[in-house]
Write an enzyme that holds these catalytic residues in place. Structure first.
Site, short mmCIF file in Angstrom:
data_model
loop_
_atom_site.label_atom_id
_atom_site.label_comp_id
_atom_site.label_asym_id
_atom_site.label_seq_id
_atom_site.Cartn_x
_atom_site.Cartn_y
_atom_site.Cartn_z
N THR A 269 0.86 -1.18 0.00
CA THR A 269 0.00 0.00 0.00
C THR A 269 0.89 1.23 0.00
OG1 THR A 269 -1.72 -1.16 1.22
CG2 THR A 269 -1.82 1.23 1.22
N LYS A 347 -7.05 1.00 -3.69
CA LYS A 347 -6.63 0.50 -2.37
C LYS A 347 -6.67 1.62 -1.33
CE LYS A 347 -5.02 -2.27 0.77
NZ LYS A 347 -3.70 -2.84 0.82
N LYS A 415 0.49 4.80 8.52
CA LYS A 415 1.03 5.04 7.19
C LYS A 415 -0.07 5.21 6.16
CE LYS A 415 1.82 1.68 4.73
NZ LYS A 415 1.84 0.72 3.66
#
Length: 1247
Positions: A269, A347, A415
Site C-alpha cells: 500500500t 486500495k 502510514k
C-alpha cells in the site's frame, strides 16, 4: 421504543441501539467520503463500489447506501436525516454525561448537521440520510458520485474489462518468481505460490522468516540483489514506499540485476503518485521493465490460501507477463483502468474505509463498555445489523480476546491513512472522518502500540477512559492463582493485589544464608561468577566488583589472577541483532575458557528482569563453548525493580498491583516481545517448542521457605541433565536461600548455566545490601569538577523513563537545564541535519556545565519505529551513536555523568568515555548502579550513574539528580557559621564594577576560599540593578561559596526597596540613630529580610572615618556598649553585629589602630548568647598580628575597601594600549590585594 427505563436509566436494548446507530452513522459518512475521494481521483464510481463491496472496506452502510448515491436516488426510507440527527443527538448527550469521548462520532454528527443546515435543506429533513454525505460534496465541490448504469444490473466487472481479463487468463507461468517481503501477508502469499508449483526465491530482513520460507519449500537469498537474479516476475510486499524504493534502488538493490523484460508487481500500500513515479523510473532504465500496480486486500488468512482481492492496474504487456502470478494469488482480481496508480487509488479508498471501520469499531465497543454492556453480547448483537462492517467482524474478536498479536500492525494504518491525508490534500478534497481516525491511530502509536495488531487502537479509548473491552468467553473459567501447572496456558492471568499476595505466601526461611555463601567463598571452593551483561544496568545490586568492557585473553587472565568472587563483562548484546549476539557470546566464552585455566567458573548471562533479550540464542551460544551443563537456571526476580516470580508466573509490580509480565508494555517490545507470563510457557514460546512447558522444572517458593538451602541443593542435584529450571522468588531472602543451595550443589560437582536478573548475582557472591552512595561518600565536592554541573543523558524510550524525565523537569527547573535533541533529525534526517543537531547540543551543554548547571540531554519523546526488528535496532543504534557524539564533543568534565537506558549507558561508557574497565562503587538508588570509570578513560574516576530505563517510580530520576547536583549556594550566615566553627574569618570586599566582582571571585577561587561581594549604597546609587545583577551572576557561577551583601543600608525606604534586588544579605545601619530608634529601625528591616531568607547584619556603636563620601567625625564615634549589645541582639534578632572597638573607616592614623581587644572578647561572649556573629569594619590598614588576635576573639567577617580601591585607582594611572588591557590590569591589581587579605583572614582552603 423509549430509550429510558422507569428508573431514569437507559435500557439494555437502547444501549445496544446507541452503539449500532453510532457505528452506522460513522460508516455512512465514511462511505460518502470514500466515494467522493475515489471519484475525485478519477475512478469510475460503479467499478469502485463493486470492488469495495468485495473487500475489507465493506460495511452494511456502504453496501446498502452507496447504490442510492450512484443512482442519485434519495427517496425517503425509514432512515431519514431527521431521525438520524435525533438519534445522534441522544448519543452525544449520553456520551457527554458519561464523560466519554466520541471523536469519530462527533465528526459524523457534524457532517449530518451540515447536511441539515439551511444550505442543504431537504424537504424538511425527510430525504434519505445518504443525501447528507453525497450531496454535501456535490454542492460544495462539484463532485458527484452519481453514475449511469452500464448495460444492465447483471453486468460484471469481468465483462467490463474482458480484453485485459483475457490477457491475464492467457498469461504464461514464469520460470522463476522473486518475492521480497515475507511478513505476515507476504509469507502467506509467497507460500501459496509454492503450493501452486511456482519456483519462488524469497528475501526478508528478518532471518526467521527466511528460515520458515525454506522449510515451506522456497529458496532463500541474502539480499534483493540476489533474490531477483534470473526472475521474470518480482513481487514486492514490503511495508511502505521507502522500503520499496530501497529494495529496488538502494544498496544491494534489485534493479541493476533485473532480467530484461522483468515485471515488477508492487503489492504494498503506497501512494498513487509514487506508483506513477516508479513506473517512469523503471521505464527509464531502458530494459523493457514493466510495473503492475497491484495492492491487495483480505488479510493473513486469505493471503495464505490464495483468495485475496487484488486491485491491479498497468499496461496490457504488464498483465501478459505477470498475469499468472496475479491469478494464482487472488480469488478476485480486479483490473482497474487508468494505468499504474489506479490500483493504489482503489486500495487507498479501501484503506480509508477499513481504517475508519477499525477505529469506529474500537470507539463503539469502548462506548458499549462504558454503557455497562457485556461486550461479547454487544458484538453478537451488532454482527447482523446496520452497524456491522467487514473490519468490525474481523477485528473486534481481537479486542474481546485482548489478543494483539500483530496480524496487521497498528502503524500500518498510521502510514495508510497518512497517504490518504496527503492524497486528499493534493486533490483538495477534505476527509474529516479519515483525519479523525488517523489521529486515533497516531495516538495509539505514540502510546507504544504501533507494533501491535491494528485492533489495538481500542487501547487508546481504554487508556483514556479506564474501560476494558476484553471479555471472557462464557466457557472460560477463572485461572487459579496458586496453580503452578500448565492449565494457565492461553488464558489471561489476573492482576493481583501485591500486599495480599505476598502476605499469603509462607513465612520466609528464618536463617540468614549469606554467611553460608561467604564461608564457601572464603574456603576457595566457590566458582568465580563470570557475568556477561547484555547492558550496563546489570550491576544494579553489587559493589566492589570490576566491570570489563573489553575481553582480550590477557585482560581476562589478569582478572582471574586477582582471585575475584565475580566480575562483569559488558557485552551490550541487547543492542545487537541475534546473529551478532551469538557470535559475540561465543567469542567471549572461548576467551574466558582459555584465560581461566584451572580456575572454576560459572557463566551467568545477565538479562532483563522483564524477560527481554536474546533468549535462548545466547544461552545456546554459551553452551556450545562450555559444553553441556546439568541445567539452565532461569531467575528473573529483581526486588528493586518490582519483579516477582510466584507459582512460576513472572509479575511486574505497578503500584500495589502485580501485573503478569506478558500483559505489560515490556512484553510488547518491538524486538524482544513475548506473550507468556508463566516462565515455563515463556521457555516454550521462546524456544519454539524445543522445551515444552510441562518439561520445564521449577524451584518453588515453598521449597525455598520451608526446605532451605539443603533442600534446594537436593532438588538441583536431582534434575535431569541438560534440563531447564525456573526459580521462583518474592524476596531477597528467597534468592539468598536459592544461591546458598546452588553453591552447595556446585561444590558437589554440578555445573549450571544461568540466565538471570541482577538480584541473583549479589546473592550468589554473598553481598549484603548497603545504603545508596552520596557525593559526600566519594568526596565529589572537594574535586575541581565538583563545581561543574552534572550531565544527564536520556536515550531510553520506555514509558517509565518518559514519566521520570517529565517529573525531573517539573521538580528541578531551577537546577537543571534541558537540551532536547530531535530524534527524527539524528535517526532519519540528512547528514547535515544530524550534524547541526549534534553541534548545537554539545555547545549548549558545555556552557551549562561550566556554569555549574546540571544539564539534561534528551531525545525528543516520539518513539520512532521501523518495519522490522532489525530496523528498530538500527534506529536505536543511530540515536545512541548521536548521543555518543554529543557527549564526546563536550569539553567540560561533568560533576557526575548519568545515563538513562541500557544501550545509551553502554555506548557512553565505552565509546564516549573510552572506558575499558570500571569499578562498581555501589548504587545511587536501589537498583541504580554507580560506577567509577577506570584509568585510561576520558574522565578517570568520574561517578557514572547507570540508570536503567525500567527501574524506579516517577520521582526516582529527580531524586538521584537532586542528591548528586552541585550543592545550593551557601547563605552569608552559613559562610560565617562555618568560619565560627573553623576559627577563621571571611573577607567582605566592596565592589563598584565588573572588574571588582571578577577580582574578588578570581581571588577566592585561586585561594579556594569563601568570600563576600559587598555593595555600598554609594555604589548602588551609581551602578543600580545592573551592578547587583553582575555581582549575583558572578557569585552564582563561582566555584567557591560567594554571596552578595548590601553594606550600610541606613535609609529606611532605600534599604527596604533594595531587599527586592536579590541580595543574599543586608547590613541595617542605624548607628547614627539613638539607641531605641536604632533598635526599632533594625528590627523592622530585619523582620522583612528574614522573611525573605536573607542574613541580617547591624551596627551598634559608630565608626569614625570616611567611606564612599560618607564621613563620621572622630568626636561622633562611639564604642559599642556592652549592655546595649545584649538588649539590641535580643530585640532585633539579627544574625551578625558590626562592632566599634576603635576601628575606623578609611585610613588609620600614623600611629596605627588602637583596638580594645578586651571589649571585643566581652562582645563575643554576648554575641554567642544570642547566636550572633561578630563583624569588624575597617580592616584596611590593620596588621596581620592584630587581625589574628581579632579572629581569636571572635571576629568572623572583616570589611575591606580602602586598600582594594587604592590598588584599582593606581592601576588606572598606568598607561595601557587598550581599555580592555587597562581593565584586566586593574582586576589583577585588586586580585593581589584580595588574595593577601584572604590569606591574612585564614580562609584559604576553607571553601
Amino acid at each position: 421504543m423509549s430509550h429510558i427505563t422507569k428508573d431514569g436509566t437507559l435500557g439494555l436494548a437502547s444501549k445496544d441501539k446507541f452503539v449500532n446507530d453510532l457505528l452506522c452513522g460513522i460508516h455512512l459518512c465514511a462511505a460518502a467520503e470514500a466515494m467522493v475521494l475515489g471519484v475525485g481521483a478519477g475512478l469510475d464510481p460503479r467499478v469502485l463500489f463493486d470492488i469495495i463491496s468485495n473487500a475489507a472496506g465493506n460495511s452494511w452502510a456502504f453496501e446498502n447506501k452507496v447504490p442510492h448515491m450512484l443512482d442519485a436516488d434519495y427517496t425517503p426510507t425509514s432512515s431519514t436525516l431527521d431521525i438520524l440527527l435525533k438519534d445522534f443527538g441522544l448519543i452525544m448527550e449520553e456520551a457527554k454525561a458519561l464523560r466519554f469521548p466520541l471523536p469519530l462520532g462527533s465528526m459524523a454528527h457534524q457532517q449530518f448537521l451540515l447536511g441539515k443546515s439551511s444550505l442543504f435543506c431537504f424537504a424538511g429533513g425527510a430525504a434519505d440520510v445518504v443525501v447528507s454525505g453525497d450531496d454535501i460534496w456535490e454542492k460544495t465541490m462539484s463532485i458527484s458520485v452519481a453514475a449511469p448504469k452500464v448495460k444492465n444490473n447483471n453486468t460484471t466487472l469481468e465483462e467490463l474489462h474482458t480484453p485485459q481479463q483475457r490477457i491475464v487468463q492467457a498469461a504464461e507461468k514464469p520460470k522463476k518468481v522473486a518475492f521480497i517481503g515475507l511478513g505476515a501477508m507476504g509469507f502467506g502469499m509467497a507460500s501459496w505460490l509454492l503450493k501452486e508449483k511456482f519456483t519462488v526465491r524469497g528475501f526478508d530482513v528478518y532471518p526467521p522468516s527466511l528460515e520458515r520460507f525454506v522449510k515451506a519449500g522456497g529458496e532463500s537469498s541474502s539480499s534483493p540483489h540476489e533474490a531477483v537474479q534470473g526472475a521474470q516476475v518480482v513481487v514486492l510486499m514490503v511495508t511502505n514506499q521507502d522500503q520499496a524504493q530501497s529494495v529496488l534502488y538502494g544498496p544491494d538493490g534489485a534493479v541493476p540485476v533485473l532480467s530484461k523484460g522483468a515485471a515488477v508487481v508492487l503489492c504494498s500500500t503506497v501512494s498513487p503518485d509514487y506508483v506513477r513515479q516508479l513506473e517512469t523510473q523503471l521505464a527509464g532504465e531502458g530494459q523493457d521493465f514493466v510495473l503492475v500496480d497491484a495492492p491487495v486486500s483480505g488479510g493473513v488468512v486469505k493471503a495464505a490460501n490464495g483468495s485475496l482481492t487484488i486491485m491491479a492496474a498497468g499496461s496490457d504487456e504488464a498483465f501478459h507477463r505477470a498475469g499468472a502470478v496475479l491469478s494464482a494469488m487472488s480469488e478476485k482480481l480486479y483490473i482497474i483502468q487508468g494505468g499504474a496508480g489506479a490500483g493504489s487509488t482503489v486500495k487507498m479508498v479501501n484503506q480509508l474505509l477499513a481504517g475508519v471501520h477499525i477505529a469506529s469499531a474500537a470507539e463503539g465497543m469502548a462506548f458499549g463498555a462504558r454503557l455497562g454492556l457485556n461486550t461479547r453480547s454487544l458484538y453478537d448483537a451488532i454482527l447482523d445489523t446496520a452497524g456491522t462492517s467487514w473490519m468490525f467482524q474481523n477485528r473486534v474478536p481481537h479486542m474481546l480476546d485482548d489478543d494483539y498479536t500483530p496480524h496487521s500492525a497498528l502503524d500500518i494504518f498510521v502510514k495508510d491513512l497518512g497517504i490518504i491525508a496527503s492524497e486528499a490534500k493534493r486533490l483538495k478534497i477534505p476527509v474529516p472522518i479519515a483525519a479523525s481516525a488517523l489521529q486515533q491511530f497516531v495516538q495509539g502509536s505514540a502510546a507504544g502500540f504501533g507494533r501491535q495488531d491494528d485492533a489495538g487502537v481500542v487501547k487508546v479509548y481504554e487508556k483514556m477512559t479506564g474501560v476494558v473491552v476484553a471479555a471472557l468467553k462464557s466457557s472460560e473459567a477463572t485461572v487459579v492463582v496458586n496453580d503452578s501447572s500448565n492449565e494457565s496456558k492461553d488464558k489471561k492471568l489476573p492482576i493481583l493485589d501485591k500486599d495480599t499476595t505476598l502476605q499469603a505466601l509462607p513465612q520466609e526461611w528464618p536463617v540468614d544464608t549469606v554467611d553460608e555463601v561467604l564461608e564457601i567463598e572464603r574456603s576457595g571452593h566457590a566458582k568465580v561468577l563470570v557475568v556477561l551483561d547484555d547492558d550496563p544496568t546489570g550491576t544494579q545490586t553489587v559493589y566492589g566488583v570490576t566491570v570489563l568492557t573489553e575481553w582480550s585473553i590477557n585482560t581476562l587472565k589478569k582478572e582471574f589472577e586477582s582471585s575475584p568472587s565475580c566480575f562483569f563483562i559488558l557485552t551490550n548484546s541487547r543492542a545487537l541483532g541475534t546473529d551478532e549476539a551469538v557470535v559475540l557470546t561465543k567469542e567471549i566464552c572461548k576467551n574466558v575458557a582459555e584465560a581461566a585455566g584451572n580456575v572454576g567458573y560459572t557463566i551467568v548471562l545477565r538479562g532483563d528482569s522483564t524477560l527481554r533479550g536474546h533468549f535462548p540464542q545466547e544461552v545456546d551460544a554459551a553452551a556450545s563453548v562450555i559444553g553441556e551443563t546439568d541445567a539452565w537456571l532461569i531467575c528473573p526476580f529483581f526486588l528493586q525493580g518490582g519483579r516477582y516470580t510466584i507459582n512460576d508466573v513472572h509479575y511486574v509490580a505497578d503500584g500495589n498491583n502485580l501485573v503478569p509480565a506478558g500483559q505489560t508494555e515490556f512484553a510488547q517490545d518491538a524486538v524482544f516481545g513475548y506473550q507468556a507470563s508463566n516462565l515455563r510457557e515463556w521457555v516454550e514460546e521462546k524456544t519454539q517448542g524445543r522445551w515444552v512447558a510441562t518439561n520445564v522444572h521449577s524451584v518453588s517458593i515453598e521449597t525455598l521457605r520451608k526446605g532451605g538451602p539443603s533442600v534446594v541443593c537436593q532438588q538441583l542435584c536431582s534434575l535431569p541433565s541438560g534440563c531447564v529450571c525456573v526459580v521462583n522468588a518474592a524476596s531477597n531472602r528467597d534468592i539468598e536461600v536459592f544461591a546458598a543451595g546452588m553453591i552447595q550443589a556446585e561444590t558437589k560437582g554440578k555445573r549450571f548455566l544461568c540466565r538471570t536478573a541482577a538480584a541473583f548475582v549479589s546473592a550468589r557472591i554473598g553481598l549484603r545490601q548497603k545504603a545508596p552512595l552520596t557525593p559526600e561518600d566519594l568526596g565529589i565536592d572537594t574535586q575541581p569538577s565538583g563545581h561543574n554541573g552534572g550531565l544527564i543523558v536520556v536515550g531510553s524510550y520506555v514509558p517509565k523513563t518518559t514519566k521520570q524525565v517529565t517529573e525531573l523537569r517539573a521538580q528541578s527547573r531551577d537546577i537543571v537545564e534541558c537540551i532536547t535533541v530531535s530524534a527524527s533529525a539524528i535517526a532519519t534526517g540528512s547528514a547535515k541535519e544530524r550534524e547541526t543537531e549534534i553541534i548545537q547540543a554539545a555547545r549548549l551543554a558545555d556552557l551549562f556545565l561550566a556554569a555549574g548547571k546540571d544539564t539534561l540531554v534528551m531525545t525528543s519523546r516520539q518513539l520512532l519505529t521501523g518495519n522490522s526488528a532489525k530496523e528498530n535496532l538500527n534506529i536505536g543504534s543511530k540515536i545512541s551513536s548521536a548521543l555518543v557524539e554529543i557527549v564526546t564533543r563536550i569539553k567540560t568534565r561533568p560533576r557526575y555523568l548519568l545515563a538513562k537506558g541500557g544501550i545509551t549507558s553502554s555506548d557512553l561508557a565505552t565509546k564516549a568515555m573510552g572506558a575499558q574497565r570500571a569499578e562498581v562503587a555501589g548504587q545511587a538508588l536501589p537498583g541504580v548502579p554507580l560506577w567509577l570509570l577506570g584509568p585510561g578513560s576520558r574522565h578517570p574516576g568520574i561517578p557514572y550513574i547507570v540508570f536503567p530505563g525500567n527501574v524506579g517510580g516517577a520521582e526516582a530520576l529527580a531524586q538521584v539528580v537532586k542528591t548528586w547536583s552541585r550543592p545550593a549556594r551557601l547563605s552569608t550566615k552559613q559562610i560565617l557559621m562555618r568560619a565560627e566553627e573553623g576559627g577563621y574569618a571571611v573577607g567582605a570586599f566592596n565592589v563598584y564594577n565588573l572588574e571588582g566582582a571578577m577580582a574578588v571571585v578570581a581571588a577566592a577561587e585561586a585561594e579556594n576560599s569563601p568570600a563576600i561581594l559587598q555593595i555600598h549604597p554609594g555604589a548602588l546609587n551609581h551602578g543600580g540593578y545592573p551592578l547587583v545583577s553582575c555581582c549575583i551572576a558572578a557569585a552564582k557561577h563561582a566555584k567557591v561559596p560567594v554571596t552578595v551583601h548590601l553594606d550600610h543600608g541606613s535609609e529606611e525606604t532605600a534599604v527596604i526597596d533594595s531587599l527586592e534586588l536579590g541580595f543574599d544579605s543586608v547590613m541595617v545601619d542605624g548607628s547614627h540613630l539613638a539607641f531605641e530608634d536604632n533598635v526599632a529601625f533594625t528590627k523592622k528591616v530585619a523582620d522583612i529580610a528574614h522573611a525573605k531568607g536573607m542574613t541580617v547584619e547591624a551596627e551598634l556603636g559608630r565608626l569614625s572615618g570616611t567611606e564612599d563620601g560618607l564621613s563620621v567625625e572622630e568626636y561622633e564615634a562611639q564604642f559599642t556598649d556592652l549592655n546595649q549589645a545584649s538588649k539590641f541582639l535580643e530585640e532585633t534578632k539579627v544574625d551578625a553585629l558590626a562592632v566599634c572597638i576603635g576601628n575606623v573607616h578609611g585610613k588609620y592614623p600614623a600611629s596605627g589602630p588602637k583596638l580594645d581587644l578586651k571589649l571585643l572578647k566581652e562582645l563575643h561572649g554576648v554575641a554567642m548568647q544570642h547566636n550572633a556573629l561578630l563583624v569588624l569594619h575597617g580592616a584596611s590598614g590593620i596588621d596581620v598580628e592584630l587581625i589574628k588576635a581579632c579572629i581569636e576573639l571572635g571576629v568572623r567577617k572583616f570589611n575591606v575597601n580602602t586598600e582594594v580601591r587604592a590598588a584599582y585607582m593606581k592601576a588606572l594611572k598606568a598607561p595601557k594600549k587598550d581599555l580592555v588591557d587597562t581593565m584586566e590590569f586593574a582586576k589583577i591589581a585588586m586580585q593581589e590585594v584580595i588574595i593577601d587579605k584572604i590569606s591574612m583572614f585564614g580562609s584559604s582552603g576553607k571553601a
